[in-house]
Structures are given as structure tokens and as C-alpha cells.
Design a protein around this motif. Structure first.
Motif, PDB file in Angstrom:
ATOM      1  N   LYS A   1       0.824  -1.199   0.000  1.00 28.79           N
ATOM      2  CA  LYS A   1       0.000   0.000   0.000  1.00 28.79           C
ATOM      3  C   LYS A   1       0.861   1.253   0.000  1.00 28.79           C
ATOM      4  CE  LYS A   1      -3.596  -1.945   3.045  1.00 28.79           C
ATOM      5  NZ  LYS A   1      -4.331  -1.686   4.305  1.00 28.79           N
ATOM      6  N   ILE A   2       0.187   2.369  -0.289  1.00 23.21           N
ATOM      7  CA  ILE A   2       0.722   3.697  -0.020  1.00 23.21           C
ATOM      8  C   ILE A   2      -0.360   4.443   0.743  1.00 23.21           C
ATOM      9  CG2 ILE A   2       2.327   3.791  -1.950  1.00 23.21           C
ATOM     10  CD1 ILE A   2       0.253   5.427  -3.492  1.00 23.21           C
ATOM     11  N   LYS A   3       0.030   5.513   1.430  1.00 19.91           N
ATOM     12  CA  LYS A   3      -0.982   6.244   2.196  1.00 19.91           C
ATOM     13  C   LYS A   3      -0.633   7.715   2.297  1.00 19.91           C
ATOM     14  CE  LYS A   3       1.036   5.322   6.721  1.00 19.91           C
ATOM     15  NZ  LYS A   3       0.804   4.786   8.068  1.00 19.91           N
ATOM     16  N   ASN A   4      -1.662   8.473   2.627  1.00 19.70           N
ATOM     17  CA  ASN A   4      -1.474   9.859   3.018  1.00 19.70           C
ATOM     18  C   ASN A   4      -2.067   9.996   4.418  1.00 19.70           C
ATOM     19  OD1 ASN A   4      -4.287  10.137   2.730  1.00 19.70           O
ATOM     20  ND2 ASN A   4      -4.133  11.203   0.772  1.00 19.70           N
ATOM     21  N   SER A   5      -2.314  11.189   4.882  1.00 18.72           N
ATOM     22  CA  SER A   5      -2.805  11.352   6.251  1.00 18.72           C
ATOM     23  C   SER A   5      -4.269  10.924   6.411  1.00 18.72           C
ATOM     24  CB  SER A   5      -2.639  12.802   6.703  1.00 18.72           C
ATOM     25  OG  SER A   5      -3.351  13.664   5.833  1.00 18.72           O
ATOM     26  N   HIS A   6      -4.975  10.689   5.311  1.00 18.07           N
ATOM     27  CA  HIS A   6      -6.391  10.367   5.380  1.00 18.07           C
ATOM     28  C   HIS A   6      -6.742   8.913   5.071  1.00 18.07           C
ATOM     29  CE1 HIS A   6      -7.105  14.623   5.751  1.00 18.07           C
ATOM     30  NE2 HIS A   6      -6.427  14.835   4.640  1.00 18.07           N
ATOM     31  N   LYS A   7      -5.974   8.278   4.193  1.00 13.12           N
ATOM     32  CA  LYS A   7      -6.326   6.910   3.797  1.00 13.12           C
ATOM     33  C   LYS A   7      -5.122   6.195   3.212  1.00 13.12           C
ATOM     34  CE  LYS A   7      -8.016   8.077  -0.834  1.00 13.12           C
ATOM     35  NZ  LYS A   7      -9.120   7.930  -1.768  1.00 13.12           N
ATOM     36  N   SER A   8      -5.273   4.879   3.054  1.00 14.69           N
ATOM     37  CA  SER A   8      -4.258   4.083   2.373  1.00 14.69           C
ATOM     38  C   SER A   8      -4.919   3.389   1.180  1.00 14.69           C
ATOM     39  CB  SER A   8      -3.635   3.059   3.313  1.00 14.69           C
ATOM     40  OG  SER A   8      -4.578   2.118   3.744  1.00 14.69           O
ATOM     41  N   VAL A   9      -4.103   3.086   0.176  1.00 13.15           N
ATOM     42  CA  VAL A   9      -4.582   2.451  -1.041  1.00 13.15           C
ATOM     43  C   VAL A   9      -3.663   1.285  -1.374  1.00 13.15           C
ATOM     44  CG1 VAL A   9      -5.076   2.772  -3.497  1.00 13.15           C
ATOM     45  CG2 VAL A   9      -5.472   4.663  -1.902  1.00 13.15           C
ATOM     46  N   ILE A  10      -4.256   0.134  -1.632  1.00 22.17           N
ATOM     47  CA  ILE A  10      -3.501  -1.053  -2.052  1.00 22.17           C
ATOM     48  C   ILE A  10      -3.147  -0.912  -3.530  1.00 22.17           C
ATOM     49  CG2 ILE A  10      -3.627  -3.543  -2.467  1.00 22.17           C
ATOM     50  CD1 ILE A  10      -5.641  -3.691  -0.127  1.00 22.17           C
TER      51      ILE A  10
ATOM     52  N   SER B   1      -2.708   8.435  -7.690  1.00 23.88           N
ATOM     53  CA  SER B   1      -3.750   9.378  -8.137  1.00 23.88           C
ATOM     54  C   SER B   1      -4.963   9.379  -7.205  1.00 23.88           C
ATOM     55  CB  SER B   1      -4.180   9.067  -9.575  1.00 23.88           C
ATOM     56  OG  SER B   1      -4.977   7.900  -9.634  1.00 23.88           O
ATOM     57  N   LYS B   2      -5.224   8.268  -6.559  1.00 21.69           N
ATOM     58  CA  LYS B   2      -6.361   8.191  -5.626  1.00 21.69           C
ATOM     59  C   LYS B   2      -6.078   8.919  -4.322  1.00 21.69           C
ATOM     60  CE  LYS B   2      -8.364   3.877  -7.224  1.00 21.69           C
ATOM     61  NZ  LYS B   2      -8.803   2.548  -6.794  1.00 21.69           N
TER      62      LYS B   2
END
Length: 122
Positions: free
Chosen positions: A37-46, A119-120
Motif C-alpha cells: 500500500k501507499i498512504k497519506n494522512s487520510h487513507k491508504s490504497v492497495i 492518483s487516488k
């Protein structure tokens, strides 16, 4: 047909994924099913799921709908609808048999999936 990957190993795929900026490993589906995954402060994305199914190394990845349809038609029975994906994700997520595609194709779909995840997060 693509040349098979004879030398690529589970750990090499994982290492390639983890070279991506911000990538980390998670195990939401159990110890034998790696998600990257990668993430930012709000969510993570697989962006990659690496697992063995019926003795075969598999990779689930995400693309846009048109690319998913193209890859599935170009690699019938090698790249298929995402193995565990609900219908809403099925048009974007695909699962491939690692030994059924070239190394170049494998790395390309990982790159595409990573860019889609980035991009998400924007």
C-alpha cells in the motif's frame, strides 16, 4: 505468448513494489497474503497483492477499466478478473499468474497500479 518468468521470486516482486515511494506492507487478509500500500494522512490504497493460489504465484493489481479489459483479452486465462474482488472492483482489479507473463509486463502492471494508487491519494 509472453516468455515465462523462470527466475523471478516472490521476494523479488515484493522488493520491486517496496522500492516505490511510500510503499509499505500490510496483512489485512492474513499472513500468507501480502498487500502493498501507499498512504497519506487520510487513507491508504492497495496497489499490489502478492499470494500463492493452488501452488501458483499470483499478483493482483489495479488499472483503469479499458486497460483491464485489454490485458485480460491479450492474456486469456493468465490475467483474469481480480481473484477475490467484489463486482464493483472487478472492472479495475485483475489477477495474473506470474509465470504466465514476461518480466517486463509484470513490472509494467505494478507501475500502472502504483500510479493509479497515487492518483487516488491526491
Amino acid at each position: 505468448m509472453a516468455e515465462p518468468l523462470e527466475n523471478i521470486q516472490y521476494t523479488e516482486i515484493l522488493d520491486y513494489c517496496l522500492q516505490k515511494n511510500g510503499a509499505f506492507v500490510d496483512y489485512p487478509f492474513g499472513a500468507d497474503y501480502i498487500t502493498v500500500k501507499i498512504k497519506n494522512s487520510h487513507k491508504s490504497v492497495i496497489f499490489a497483492e502478492i499470494f500463492v493460489l493452488d501452488g501458483e504465484l499470483k499478483l493482483t493489481f489495479s488499472t483503469d477499466e479499458v486497460t483491464a479489459q485489454y490485458l485480460r483479452s491479450a492474456y486469456p486465462q493468465v490475467i483474469v478478473r481480480g481473484w477475490h474482488c467484489p463486482p464493483v472492483q472487478a472492472k479495475y482489479k485483475s489477477t495474473l499468474s506470474v509465470n504466465g507473463v514476461s518480466n517486463e509486463t509484470l513490472l509494467q502492471v505494478i507501475d500502472i497500479s502504483y500510479e493509479r494508487a497515487v492518483s487516488k491519494l491526491k
